[in-house]
Scaffold this active site. Structure first.
Site, PDB file in Angstrom:
ATOM      1  N   SER A   1       0.841  -1.199   0.000  1.00 41.53           N
ATOM      2  CA  SER A   1       0.000   0.000   0.000  1.00 41.53           C
ATOM      3  C   SER A   1       0.872   1.243   0.000  1.00 41.53           C
ATOM      4  O   SER A   1       1.996   1.225   0.507  1.00 41.53           O
ATOM      5  CB  SER A   1      -0.891   0.021   1.243  1.00 41.53           C
ATOM      6  OG  SER A   1      -0.110   0.307   2.404  1.00 41.53           O
ATOM      7  N   ASP A   2       0.352   2.341  -0.574  1.00 38.40           N
ATOM      8  CA  ASP A   2       0.992   3.621  -0.313  1.00 38.40           C
ATOM      9  C   ASP A   2       0.824   3.895   1.180  1.00 38.40           C
ATOM     10  O   ASP A   2      -0.083   3.368   1.831  1.00 38.40           O
ATOM     11  CB  ASP A   2       0.362   4.728  -1.148  1.00 38.40           C
ATOM     12  CG  ASP A   2       1.322   5.892  -1.377  1.00 38.40           C
ATOM     13  OD1 ASP A   2       2.308   6.010  -0.634  1.00 38.40           O
ATOM     14  OD2 ASP A   2       1.073   6.687  -2.299  1.00 38.40           O
ATOM     15  N   CYS A   3       1.694   4.720   1.735  1.00 34.72           N
ATOM     16  CA  CYS A   3       1.805   4.798   3.193  1.00 34.72           C
ATOM     17  C   CYS A   3       0.545   5.342   3.851  1.00 34.72           C
ATOM     18  O   CYS A   3       0.110   6.457   3.549  1.00 34.72           O
ATOM     19  CB  CYS A   3       3.041   5.603   3.570  1.00 34.72           C
ATOM     20  SG  CYS A   3       4.537   4.738   3.038  1.00 34.72           S
TER      21      CYS A   3
END
Length: 768
Positions: free
Chosen positions: A292-294
């Site tokens: 995932s993006d952060c």
């Protein structure tokens, strides 16, 4: 701590010393796992390198407790001391050089910096696939060296291969531009350079293509990436937004894909099983992990309110195919999701298997026998690496205007040069965002000073240029010197992550500075634009006092040298624009939130990128001049192609186009030979761009890049370039249902400045 200087006389230690001697392991790196000096790990099957990786992975998973498993699917994975496994930080970045943006990489001590190449939009302008791969190779050498020194990881969340759809996007600078074929080729080339040759399914470092998908808005007029729902047609998803990611997986064999913050058609990308499990894994067969993006898992619960409970959010992400959470969300809520029966421990095991497999492919479970263990501080910021950074900057510079052949300047005739503008003596600005600590810098002023005497004036204190009180001194300089170089543009205060631009104009009073200095100048005026995104410089283009215009992007640590080399003719410019430069009027009509690529005249919507926008431009995609002159001649050019059809089931011929899935595409590559001749007075590199246009009909307005080649040609000589055009891949279009089809009839090819037609027909090859 055991190292290669251990004096233990045990057989294990002696074996370790021999391995260290053979592989040159850097002092200071403690094995991540399976340390041969740790008696605890000797009996573990997952430490036996001769055992197949999938067997080792299952052995390790079988030894882990549920709490341990949960804490291993987040970026700051815990250590498992009872199994001899260290903690690991998955988040490192290497967009255009090893970066310290992520917590996995630290500069200092033996590693004070790393080679900082030009920002991606700049190297994309080179249209040079071998250059992109070589940059990746150098970056991975330095990354491995830093890993061996204990200051970096082996998983790098780069490159960014999103389409630069809207010219205002603050992160467009990180991307290869607006064209999906260009972005896809860049992605595959850079990833191959980073990951190595793939021998034995091994990885040098693990790259990651991001941000999947249709992510190209950060913060515009109150709409931000955390709340944005990108409404995208099947057609645009298939032939634009997903193309670079598909290339990244299928051609680049990337080890990871990152899902984005935004929703696509009402679903968070990190919770969309069709995008992740069905497409990335099912159709493209990703050999790696999905991250995932952060904090994006937390985002679709906390901000987008996609699920009722955090446990449901954790379950949705894991069921969709997410393997790793950048952030704490899965660590906090996965146990609850399992206890509530929303997912099973086996679902978690599948995610964990993808992560551990990548770590084993990297050699992290091989003890001290690291495949690149000989790399160390001496392999970072080497003269060869820094020379490549300079060459990349030279190749990425685009000559937009050269009135009356004002460039190149001559140090013999223009002995004094005024260097003016807010970007005239910058350093850190040149490396853009997602950068690290450079080996060193050469600013534009320093580069020009190597050729001639310089007189420097800022004109504006910064790129915001909020005042005009320094203009007078700049004008005085321009009146006295033999030539004037104005270095203007943008920096990260104007365009950056979470900072989209409000317009396409030079900020503040920069335009006034340029015009006033040009009016005052007694010699030629060279305008140098430093920016990621395009700028409407129509005023300069039309100003007879401005002799030449260069776009240099963000040219990296050696940018000043490269700029000077082009201005004074040591290098002939050969870069081409990787995106369209629109007039300001364009963005007045187009909201960033409209994801449609194609125009809609009924709504006054003009469309996006050179493929679909047909209105006025400042400079078109692919534009770029040279100091020399090239001609292109077709030497071999097939005139027709027959497409074997293997199935008529569900085919439709009403549109005179057959589905690619119904064609036998195996031997449908057409070979063209193009002679590129240098008829000018200077050696130079030519970018050969190949575009295709379908037969007359509903798709005829679509002109698309299908291939490109970089070739260096000496004065008076020619080079023959072999161009492969695949009928199914390059002459196909995507219909409104997202289905790829091959139109029958005459396709038009634009190969450099040569045009050619190919007649495509069907050849029935019915199989029962």
């Amino acid at each position: 701590m055991t190292s290669c200087k251990s004096k233990s006389l045990s057989l294990v230690a002696i074996a370790s010393l021999l391995i260290c001697a053979l592989l040159g392991v850097v002092e200071g790196r403690v094995p991540f796992a399976c340390d041969p000096n740790n008696g605890l790990t000797r009996g573990f099957k997952f430490c036996r390198t001769q055992v197949p990786i999938h067997v080792r992975v299952q052995d390790l998973i079988g030894r882990l407790t549920l709490p341990e498993k949960i804490r291993l699917v987040v970026n700051n994975a815990i250590e498992v001391p009872r199994l001899g496994i260290k903690g690991y930080e998955w988040w490192s970045e290497a967009l255009h050089g090893v970066s310290n943006v992520g917590p996995g990489t630290k500069f200092g001590g033996a590693f004070p910096g790393a080679t900082s190449f030009p920002q991606v939009i700049t190297t994309a302008a080179s249209f040079n696939q071998s250059l992109w791969q070589e940059i990746g190779h150098v970056v991975s050498d330095e990354a491995r060296a830093m890993y061996n020194g204990g200051v970096a990881g082996l998983t790098y969340w780069s490159p960014n291969v999103n389409i630069f759809r809207d010219p205002r996007w603050g992160r467009g600078q990180e991307t290869p531009g607006e064209d999906p074929v260009l972005a896809g080729k860049y992605a595959a080339s850079y990833v191959k350079g980073l990951q190595g040759d793939g021998a034995g399914n091994r990885l040098k470092v693990a790259a990651c293509c991001k941000h999947y998908t249709a992510y190209d808005l950060d913060n515009w007029h109150g709409v931000d990436r955390f709340h944005f729902n990108a409404k995208v047609s099947k057609q645009d998803l298939e032939d634009t937004y997903n193309v670079p990611f598909k290339s990244c997986v299928l051609e680049g064999k990337v080890a990871s894909v990152m899902c984005s913050y935004n929703q696509v058609n009402g679903k968070p990308t990190c919770a969309d099983s069709n995008l992740l499990r069905n497409t990335i894994r099912g159709q493209w067969h990703l050999n790696g992990y999905i991250v995932s993006d952060c904090d994006s898992v937390g985002t679709f619960y906390d901000t987008q309110h996609y699920t009722r409970t955090p446990e449901e959010a954790a379950a949705e992400a894991i069921k969709a195919g997410l393997d790793l959470d950048c952030g704490p969300f899965l660590a906090l809520h996965t146990d609850g999701a399992i206890k509530q029966g929303l997912i099973t421990e086996n679902d978690l095991n599948l995610a964990l298997a993808n992560l551990i497999t990548v770590q084993m492919r990297l050699g992290m479970f091989d003890g001290v026998a690291q495949p690149y263990g000989n790399l160390g501080p001496r392999d970072v910021c080497t003269p060869a690496h820094q020379e490549l950074a300079l060459e990349a900057a030279r190749q990425g510079i685009v000559l937009l205007e050269n009135k009356g052949h004002a460039l190149p300047l001559s140090p013999q005739h223009q002995r004094s040069v005024g260097v003016i503008g807010p970007n005239s003596d910058v350093t850190v600005t040149m490396i853009g965002n997602y950068a690290g600590v450079a080996c060193g810098y050469t600013s534009p002023l320093q580069g020009i000073a190597r050729y001639v005497n310089t007189v420097h004036q800022l004109g504006c204190r910064d790129v915001a240029c909020g005042a005009t009180d320094l203009f007078g001194n700049a004008e005085i300089v321009a009146r006295k010197v033999d030539a004037t170089v104005l270095v203007v543009g943008l920096d990260q205060s104007i365009e950056a992550e979470f900072r989209d631009r409000v317009n396409l104009l030079l900020p503040g009073h920069q335009q006034e500075l340029v015009s006033r200095v040009a009016r005052a100048a007694r010699g030629p005026v060279i305008l140098v634009i430093m920016s990621g995104g395009p700028i409407d410089v129509t005023f300069a283009k039309n100003d007879p006092k401005i002799s030449a215009i260069l776009w240099v992007g963000y040219p990296g640590q050696a940018g000043g040298t490269a700029i000077a080399d082009v201005i004074f003719g040591t290098t002939s410019p050969g870069g081409r624009l990787p995106n369209t430069w629109y007039p300001q009027e364009y963005v007045n009509k187009v909201p960033m939130t409209n994801m449609d690529m194609r125009s809609n005249p009924a709504l006054g919507y003009p469309g996006r990128t050179y493929r679909f926008y047909k209105g006025p431009v400042v400079y078109p995609f692919g534009h770029g001049l040279s100091y020399t002159r090239f001609t292109h001649t077709l030497a071999i050019a097939p005139k027709e192609a027959s497409v074997p059809i293997t199935s008529l089931k569900n085919s439709t011929f009403s549109s005179k186009a057959i589905k690619v899935s119904h064609a036998n595409c195996g031997a449908l590559e057409l070979g063209f030979h193009v002679d590129v001749k240098n008829e000018g007075s200077m050696d130079g590199s030519e970018t050969l761009l190949i575009f295709s246009k379908p037969p007359f009909g509903k798709w005829n307005s679509v002109k698309q890049l299908v291939s490109f080649h970089k070739v260096h040609v000496l004065v008076g000589s020619k080079q023959r370039v072999k161009v492969g055009v695949h009928v199914c891949k390059h002459l196909s279009i995507v219909d409104e249902f997202g289905v790829r089809r091959i139109p029958m009839g005459k396709h038009e090819l634009h190969i450099g400045d040569a045009k050619h037609s190919i007649s495509v027909q069907t050849l029935y090859e019915i199989k029962n």
